[in-house]
Structures are given as C-alpha cells and as structure tokens.
Motif scaffolding. Structure first.
Motif, short mmCIF file in Angstrom:
data_model
loop_
_atom_site.label_atom_id
_atom_site.label_comp_id
_atom_site.label_asym_id
_atom_site.label_seq_id
_atom_site.Cartn_x
_atom_site.Cartn_y
_atom_site.Cartn_z
N UNK A 65 0.85 -1.11 0.15
CA UNK A 65 0.08 -0.13 0.16
C UNK A 65 0.76 1.21 0.03
N UNK A 66 1.71 1.40 0.76
CA UNK A 66 2.66 2.55 0.94
C UNK A 66 3.59 2.62 -0.41
N UNK A 67 4.00 1.81 -1.02
CA UNK A 67 4.58 1.64 -2.16
C UNK A 67 3.61 2.34 -3.35
N UNK A 68 2.52 1.81 -3.31
CA UNK A 68 1.38 2.18 -4.40
C UNK A 68 1.19 3.78 -4.18
N UNK A 125 1.36 8.77 -6.53
CA UNK A 125 1.51 10.39 -5.81
C UNK A 125 0.24 10.60 -5.16
N UNK A 126 -0.18 9.45 -4.18
CA UNK A 126 -1.39 9.80 -3.21
C UNK A 126 -1.12 9.87 -1.91
N UNK A 127 0.15 10.12 -1.57
CA UNK A 127 0.77 10.14 -0.37
C UNK A 127 -0.17 11.23 0.76
N UNK A 128 0.05 12.30 -0.04
CA UNK A 128 -0.80 13.51 0.69
C UNK A 128 -2.05 13.35 1.07
N UNK A 129 -3.00 12.71 -0.01
CA UNK A 129 -4.18 12.52 0.29
C UNK A 129 -4.39 11.29 1.34
#
Length: 153
Positions: free
Chosen positions: A110-113, A118-122
C-alpha cells in the motif's frame, strides 16, 4: 441550559488524544490520568520484557482514574486503509491499491502504491482525519470534554 456545559468534569486537549491514537502500539497501552491530565504508558511485559510494577499497581488500584486510550487493535489501520482505497475514484490507482491491500505485506505494498501514484498526501490527510474522529469518539465514550486548543482549558 440545554447545551453540553456541565456534563463533563474532565477536559483534555484533543491533540493529546490524537497523539495517543497516532502512537498506539502493541508494546504499550497508554492511559489518560484524569487526576494529573497526563498520558502514561504501561509496557506489555510479554513484548518489551519490562514492567513498571508501581504504575501497574497504581492503575489497578485506582478505578476510574486511568482511562485507556484506544489500542492499536481498536484503531484498525487496515480498515482505514481499505476505506481510503474505496473512496478513490475509479482508476488504475484504485484497482492496483485494491489488490495491494490483500494478504501478507499489505501495508508495505500500500505504501509503495500510494507513493507510485502520488497519493501520499491524500492518504496522510485521510489518516489524520480518521485518527481525529477516533479521538473525538474516545472522548465522547469516556465522558471527557475535549478542547481544540489549550487556551480553552
């Protein structure tokens, strides 16, 4: 006199509860000390090999004084992760993350995905909101009034 005033004898800064939710682990159970207003942590001796006998005895012999913050098991970060994926608009990212969160290694995938798409901030915004909601629910369930800034205390 129809408001919430007077219903609560204890106040806590919501940031203190959110921090306890964020830092929940298998190794420690954190408690809110209603007498001092502090957070105390009791180690699980089966995981850490340590035990604060004095604190354990104080918690055991002071009913109502120490309110346990939500444990890692009560927070269900996997459920939060799955809800985040479910709320994504239909896309390749959503499809990939739906598969990524299944089975062993789900958190790593999940973290890699989210990084790849580019969904980290979300994700971090979503997680912060979920943790805030857990903190508010904890306050309500324990009859503790929360304030959103120390000046209100």
């Amino acid at each position: 006199m129809g408001g919430r005033e007077g219903l609560y004898l204890i106040k806590i800064d919501l940031k203190q509860v959110i921090f306890a939710v964020e830092s929940a682990s298998e190794a420690f159970q954190e408690y809110f000390d209603t007498q001092t207003g502090e957070t105390v942590a009791l180690a699980d001796p089966f995981i850490t090999g340590e035990r604060d006998e004095a604190l354990a005895e104080l918690i055991e012999n002071s009913p109502g004084r120490f309110l346990p913050f939500p444990s890692k098991y009560e927070i269900h970060e996997y459920r939060i992760m799955a809800d985040f994926v479910d709320e994504l608009r239909p896309s390749a990212a959503r499809e990939e993350l739906t598969g990524a969160i299944r089975g062993k290694g789900a958190f790593r995938r999940f973290k890699n995905g989210i990084r790849y798409h580019r969904l980290e901030q979300g994700w971090y915004d979503y997680l912060a909101q979920a943790q805030r909601e857990i903190a508010i629910r904890w306050c309500e369930e324990n009859g503790v009034e929360y304030v959103e800034n120390k000046a209100e205390m």
